[in-house]
Design a protein around this motif. Structure first.
Motif, PDB file in Angstrom:
ATOM      1  N   GLN A 187       0.846  -1.190   0.000  1.00  0.00           N
ATOM      2  CA  GLN A 187       0.000   0.000   0.000  1.00  0.00           C
ATOM      3  C   GLN A 187       0.883   1.243   0.000  1.00  0.00           C
TER       4      GLN A 187
ATOM      5  N   SER B  98     -10.189   2.676   2.250  1.00  0.00           N
ATOM      6  CA  SER B  98     -10.044   1.285   2.683  1.00  0.00           C
ATOM      7  C   SER B  98     -11.294   0.476   2.355  1.00  0.00           C
TER       8      SER B  98
ATOM      9  N   THR C 277      -8.964  -4.178  -1.177  1.00  0.00           N
ATOM     10  CA  THR C 277      -8.234  -5.396  -0.805  1.00  0.00           C
ATOM     11  C   THR C 277      -8.650  -6.587  -1.651  1.00  0.00           C
TER      12      THR C 277
ATOM     13  N   GLN D 103      -5.837  -8.357  -3.925  1.00  0.00           N
ATOM     14  CA  GLN D 103      -5.456  -9.719  -3.569  1.00  0.00           C
ATOM     15  C   GLN D 103      -5.665 -10.691  -4.721  1.00  0.00           C
TER      16      GLN D 103
ATOM     17  N   TYR E  43      -3.050   0.206  -3.959  1.00  0.00           N
ATOM     18  CA  TYR E  43      -2.876  -1.185  -3.545  1.00  0.00           C
ATOM     19  C   TYR E  43      -2.311  -1.959  -4.740  1.00  0.00           C
TER      20      TYR E  43
END
Length: 458
Positions: A36, A74, A79, A83, A50
């Motif tokens: 990040q 966030s 994420t 990911q 990210y």
């Protein structure tokens, strides 16, 4: 739990439309290690990039997230997508993030989206940029993409209640694709839906007609979550909302004329507030209490079940009543606070005398009178588009309406069973614990499949 039983009955009623395709459950993915990096896009415009620690083919596809007024640094998409191997820029625009102050300057926010797109275009390894609009982000991003593809003429049409200043949004770089993941109908339409129909004096929130109060038991409201408003009340309420909206717009246009003629309260703009007009939350929205309103799609579409199977059917809602109360007498949580120009730009939209909404339709809304409606903007967007609705949210039918209006040749639509507006499983909607599985994974596995389809962005 009567509303849950009604939902299951609706599933049975629409089963005749269903065509089921048996699919293996979505394969698990190996979570990438993610770095990040804080990014300063402009004054008051922070972002976090990210990135997968190990770059691969997907990392050249960058996803950008931003909301019209929320804090998205966030967001779960940051994420989940990183990911899965994508680069993700999660940014905030310069508006207040309290939710109680409606200081959005839509064209300033659009220009700030451009800062993010420009940053990604110049970042090493990025080859494609895709905008992910969630909730109010869909109105912001769809406005950006429409203007970016079609030039400032897109925000200077005679249909718009207020035209853009071309220098603010000239030369925007179009994204390569767009995703609407539980979009709303646009900030202006959500403000329309949130108007207290009973306000008699626009100067105060202390006078409201109880005969138009959606939380009044005499009008059909039931605190136990089983509200079904009588058709007569629904029609009367919606007509009053349309009439009040028209009066507000007429007042705004008069004030704008005075400002432009040098006779306003200030030279550039002036304060404007709407009692009983706060659009954040469940205020005054009939469909947040009555599940029969905006409670199913108009056509059959793919519904992703928790086991990964996909069923093509008319998609009913899984949501439950929210339970609320009138907030019109409250300035902080019940009153929309903006300015004349900013309200006209982001929160006002024309309606006609047939304004109404029912089980699967909205009529009487001029989608082209506001730049913040993804339904209207979709007609000017041609890049690949994914539109998805969450069945336990109360905005999910907008995914269908955007899809139907979209000019994109490459467009896809699907719904996630039991997912809330923030993508998590709706526990109060379940008949059995865990019924809806991991809806976040279900959603982003599908998104991953769309983004990673060979020939689209890779």
């Amino acid at each position: 739990m009567t509303s849950l039983k009604s939902t299951r009955k609706l599933r049975a009623l629409v089963a005749g439309f269903a065509a089921t395709t048996a699919l293996a459950p979505a394969a698990g993915f190996a979570q990438e290690a993610v770095t990040q990096t804080f990014v300063h896009l402009a004054t008051g415009v922070p972002a976090v990039l990210y990135e997968p620690a190990e770059k691969g083919p997907k990392s050249g596809v960058a996803i950008m997230l931003m909301h019209s007024g929320g804090d998205y640094l966030s967001h779960v998409g940051c994420t989940e997508l990183s990911q899965r191997g994508y680069s993700v820029l999660c940014a905030n625009n310069s508006t207040s993030k309290t939710g109680r102050n409606s200081d959005l300057d839509i064209y300033q926010a659009i220009s700030e989206v451009g800062k993010g797109v420009d940053y990604l275009r110049g970042h090493e390894g990025i080859e494609k940029v895709v905008l992910m609009g969630h909730s109010g982000g869909s109105g912001l991003f769809s406005a950006y993409q429409n203007i970016a593809e079609n030039g400032v003429a897109a925000c200077q049409t005679d249909a718009l209640l207020i035209k853009c200043e071309g220098d603010k949004v000239a030369g925007l770089d179009p994204a390569d694709g767009v995703m609407w993941l539980d979009p709303n109908y646009g900030m202006s339409v959500m403000a329309l839906f949130s108007l207290d129909a009973g306000v008699a004096d626009e100067a105060t929130g202390m006078i409201s007609d109880p005969a138009l109060d959606p939380y009044n038991p005499d009008n059909g409201y039931k605190a136990d979550g089983t509200t079904t408003y009588p058709p007569e009340f629904v029609e009367r309420f919606q007509k009053a909302v349309g009439a009040r909206s028209t009066r507000i717009i007429e007042t705004l246009q008069h004030r704008l004329e005075l400002i432009e003629a040098g006779h306003g309260l200030f030279a550039d703009d002036e304060p404007f507030y709407v009692p009983g007009g706060m659009f954040v939350g469940f205020n005054n929205k009939l469909f947040s209490e009555d599940m029969s309103l905006l409670g199913r799609t108009a056509k059959p579409w793919p519904l992703i079940h928790p086991d990964g199977s996909v069923e093509t059917m008319i998609v009913p809602t899984d949501r439950v009543a929210r339970g609320s109360h009138m907030r019109t007498d409250e300035y902080i949580d019940g009153t929309m606070k903006s300015t004349v120009k900013r309200y006209l730009g982001a929160f006002a939209i024309r309606t006609t005398e047939d304004f109404a909404y029912g089980a699967d339709f909205i009529t009487g809304v001029d989608w082209h009178s506001s730049i913040t409606t993804p339904i209207g903007n979709a007609e000017g967007i041609t890049v690949p588009m994914l539109s998805m609705g969450m069945t336990a949210g109360w905005e999910y039918i907008s995914a269908e309406m955007i899809y139907e209006h979209a000019a994109s040749e490459d467009k896809s639509i699907a719904f996630v069973e039991g997912a809330t507006h923030v993508y998590t499983p709706c526990a109060p909607c379940e008949e059995t614990p865990g019924e809806f599985g991991d809806t976040v994974k279900t959603l982003f596995d599908h998104v991953d499949g769309w983004l990673g389809a060979q020939g689209r962005f890779l």
